[in-house]
Design an enzyme around this catalytic site. Structure first.
Site, mmCIF file in Angstrom:
data_model
loop_
_atom_site.group_PDB
_atom_site.id
_atom_site.type_symbol
_atom_site.label_atom_id
_atom_site.label_comp_id
_atom_site.label_asym_id
_atom_site.label_seq_id
_atom_site.Cartn_x
_atom_site.Cartn_y
_atom_site.Cartn_z
ATOM 1 N N THR A 85 3.385 84.079 8.331
ATOM 2 C CA THR A 85 4.521 83.449 8.997
ATOM 3 C C THR A 85 3.921 82.224 9.662
ATOM 4 O OG1 THR A 85 4.190 84.667 11.047
ATOM 5 C CG2 THR A 85 5.714 85.647 9.470
ATOM 6 N N HIS A 86 4.662 81.155 9.727
ATOM 7 C CA HIS A 86 4.145 79.887 10.285
ATOM 8 C C HIS A 86 2.874 79.437 9.555
ATOM 9 C CE1 HIS A 86 6.821 80.812 13.727
ATOM 10 N NE2 HIS A 86 6.392 82.038 13.528
ATOM 11 N N SER A 103 -8.131 62.368 -11.102
ATOM 12 C CA SER A 103 -7.911 61.181 -10.282
ATOM 13 C C SER A 103 -8.591 60.015 -10.972
ATOM 14 C CB SER A 103 -8.512 61.410 -8.902
ATOM 15 O OG SER A 103 -8.934 60.184 -8.339
ATOM 16 N N LYS A 142 -11.628 65.669 -9.201
ATOM 17 C CA LYS A 142 -10.297 66.138 -8.818
ATOM 18 C C LYS A 142 -9.526 66.852 -9.922
ATOM 19 C CE LYS A 142 -8.256 64.764 -5.336
ATOM 20 N NZ LYS A 142 -7.858 65.537 -4.179
ATOM 21 N N ASN A 163 -5.773 67.835 -9.662
ATOM 22 C CA ASN A 163 -4.615 67.814 -8.759
ATOM 23 C C ASN A 163 -3.425 68.585 -9.341
ATOM 24 O OD1 ASN A 163 -6.001 66.152 -6.942
ATOM 25 N ND2 ASN A 163 -5.453 64.335 -8.131
ATOM 26 N N GLU A 205 3.667 69.449 -7.761
ATOM 27 C CA GLU A 205 4.147 68.440 -6.809
ATOM 28 C C GLU A 205 5.424 67.775 -7.304
ATOM 29 O OE1 GLU A 205 -0.041 67.037 -4.731
ATOM 30 O OE2 GLU A 205 0.509 66.182 -6.643
ATOM 31 N N LYS A 262 29.222 61.493 -13.881
ATOM 32 C CA LYS A 262 28.413 61.927 -15.022
ATOM 33 C C LYS A 262 26.907 61.761 -14.851
ATOM 34 C CE LYS A 262 32.311 61.010 -17.698
ATOM 35 N NZ LYS A 262 32.860 60.485 -16.435
HETATM 36 N N1 ARG Z 1 35.206 56.796 -18.732
HETATM 37 C C1 ARG Z 1 36.233 57.328 -17.904
HETATM 38 C C2 ARG Z 1 35.637 58.365 -16.968
HETATM 39 O O1 ARG Z 1 34.568 58.774 -17.201
HETATM 40 C C3 ARG Z 1 37.268 57.998 -18.734
HETATM 41 C C4 ARG Z 1 38.610 58.077 -18.079
HETATM 42 C C5 ARG Z 1 39.220 56.728 -18.000
HETATM 43 N N2 ARG Z 1 40.544 56.794 -17.487
HETATM 44 C C6 ARG Z 1 41.158 55.737 -16.985
HETATM 45 N N3 ARG Z 1 42.359 55.929 -16.516
HETATM 46 N N4 ARG Z 1 40.612 54.552 -16.983
HETATM 47 O O2 ARG Z 1 36.223 58.752 -16.001
#
Ligand code: ARG
Length: 436
Positions: free
Chosen positions: A139-140, A261, A267, A269, A274, A309
């Site tokens: 611990t610690h 290194s 070394k 590493n 990491e 995305k």
């Molecule tokens: N590339 C757009 C997105 O990823 C698709 C949807 C676009 N819709 C719009 N009303 N412009 O959200």
């Protein structure tokens, strides 16, 4: 910067190609079946989509449009002419993009869960192989009590098990078919949403078309789950880094997981560990990024949401890579059981056992704690350890001490005594191994 480039997402949403085509095929099939477009047109569109998919998979196609949805439609028009335009009946990119992301994430979730399972398996194997090795528990980051290495290590297995459960739970929220929401208000065409859901393997359809195109909470939840699993693995990586240091020497990493290194020839590493630790920053960043994008957006769809995305793809790849690398790293690690055991000699690691000894002789634990604290101070002052105190010295602190106190001064005995459920005795650890 070119204006088109600023709004474009094709550089990254090309990852959704396969799912976009699957979605369009199911949708087009439904349009044909429901008599919304002629069956013949539906067939032409589906054939065209299949040929695009084939060329894409074979690397013969490069998309350059604004996003993957428009690019595929443009390509379809090139191949089959104006009839391609019928594919988008009763659909908008707003529900289409949610569909693609959901299909993609369902697949990735399955892969991630498999990789977690594999990592849990590796952890169990390493624990099994080193079942009775004793190490100092901390611990610690200070020596605290002896513990079985297998016990300590299996704790990561339980963390991963909860991580897996979180992903499986997240899957339920991802597994919802959004198509049919269209722009956000639904559609006047007599579509069959359940058919599309069935075709694409969804277990349910969404219930509110506005929510359907506006919601990204299933992604935020996923990014949160990724953050937790990477936090757990970062802690394991940190222990690997500490344990492989010269000061500890508890483990030795296999050569493939260390790097040299450029200036210090000696070394080795732990760069891989990491980087696993460091990549946690990315997964947290991705979570905060999408939370911030979504904060305060008015309903329904807004283009801001296109920025879901990159964080999503990045966290998916990061988590998969971390799990792969870590799994292999611990599979090939060498445990130095002697060093672990000898390290138990530091820091009066059996102090709790001595206090428990007095407690079992009906002394209140608080009093026992106090007395053992004094003994530790006495030892430090006189450069002694518990083991080389004489019975006379023990008795100076309490007359409850008898010769039997020397039996307590044994690391194995200490771990073996802790037979409580989930404790560190061999039998308890064997039980948890079975349960995990
Ligand atoms: N590339 C757009 C997105 O990823 C698709 C949807 C676009 N819709 C719009 N009303 N412009 O959200």
């Amino acid at each position: 910067m070119k204006l088109e480039k600023f709004v474009s997402s094709i550089d990254y949403d090309v990852k959704l190609t396969k799912y976009d085509i699957f979605g369009s095929i199911a949708h087009t099939k439904m349009l044909g079946n429901c008599g919304i477009i002629p069956k013949n047109d539906s067939k032409k569109i589906i054939n065209g989509l299949n040929s695009i998919l084939k060329d894409f998979v074979n690397g013969k196609l490069k998309f350059t449009g604004e996003d993957i949805h428009t690019s595929i439609e443009t390509e379809l028009k090139k191949r089959i002419g104006n009839v391609a335009g019928k594919m988008h009946t009763a659909r908008s990119r707003n529900d289409q993009v949610v569909l693609d992301v959901r299909l993609y994430l369902k697949d990735e979730l399955k892969i991630i869960v498999e990789k977690i399972d594999k990592t849990i398996g590796t952890i169990k194997n390493v624990a099994q192989k080193n079942l009775s090795v004793i190490m100092p528990g901390f611990t610690h980051l200070q020596n605290a009590q002896p513990v079985l290495f297998s016990h300590w290590f299996l704790s990561y297995g339980w963390m991963l098990k909860r991580d897996k459960e979180r992903f499986l739970d997240c899957y339920k929220r991802v597994d919802v078919m959004p198509l049919g929401a269209a722009a956000f208000a639904g559609t006047e065409f007599p579509i069959d949403r359940n058919f599309v859901a069935k075709e694409l393997g969804f277990s349910k359809i969404s219930e509110n078309s506005v929510d359907t195109v506006s919601d990204r909470d299933f992604l935020i939840e996923f990014l949160f789950d990724c953050s937790i699993v990477s936090m757990h693995l970062s802690r394991l990586a940190e222990e690997i880094i500490i344990w492989s240091s010269q000061q500890f020497g508890f483990i030795k990493l296999s050569g493939q997981f260390t790097t040299g290194s450029s200036i210090m020839p000696q070394k080795k590493n732990p760069d891989f560990a990491e980087l696993i630790r460091g990549k946690t920053g990315r997964t947290y960043g991705n979570l905060i990024s999408l939370l911030t994008v979504m904060k305060g957006l008015p309903l329904s769809y807004n283009r801001d949401m296109q920025m879901d995305k990159e964080p999503l793809f990045d966290s998916v790849e990061t988590i998969k890579n971390i799990l792969d690398v870590l799994s292999e790293m611990i599979n090939t690690v060498k445990i130095n059981s002697e060093k672990m055991l000898s390290s138990c000699k530091n820091g009066f690691i059996l102090a709790t056992d001595v206090a428990d000894y007095l407690t079992s002789k009906s002394m209140p634990f608080r009093t026992a704690h106090n007395i053992v604290g004094k003994i530790v101070n006495y030892c430090i002052k006189n450069k002694k350890s518990f083991n080389n105190l004489s019975i006379v010295e023990w008795k100076k602190f309490s007359d409850k001490f008898e010769k039997s106190v020397f039996e307590v001064l044994d690391f194995r005995k200490s771990t073996e005594l802790r037979k409580s459920n989930g404790g560190t005795s061999l039998s308890s650890v064997k039980q948890q191994l079975k349960k995990l």
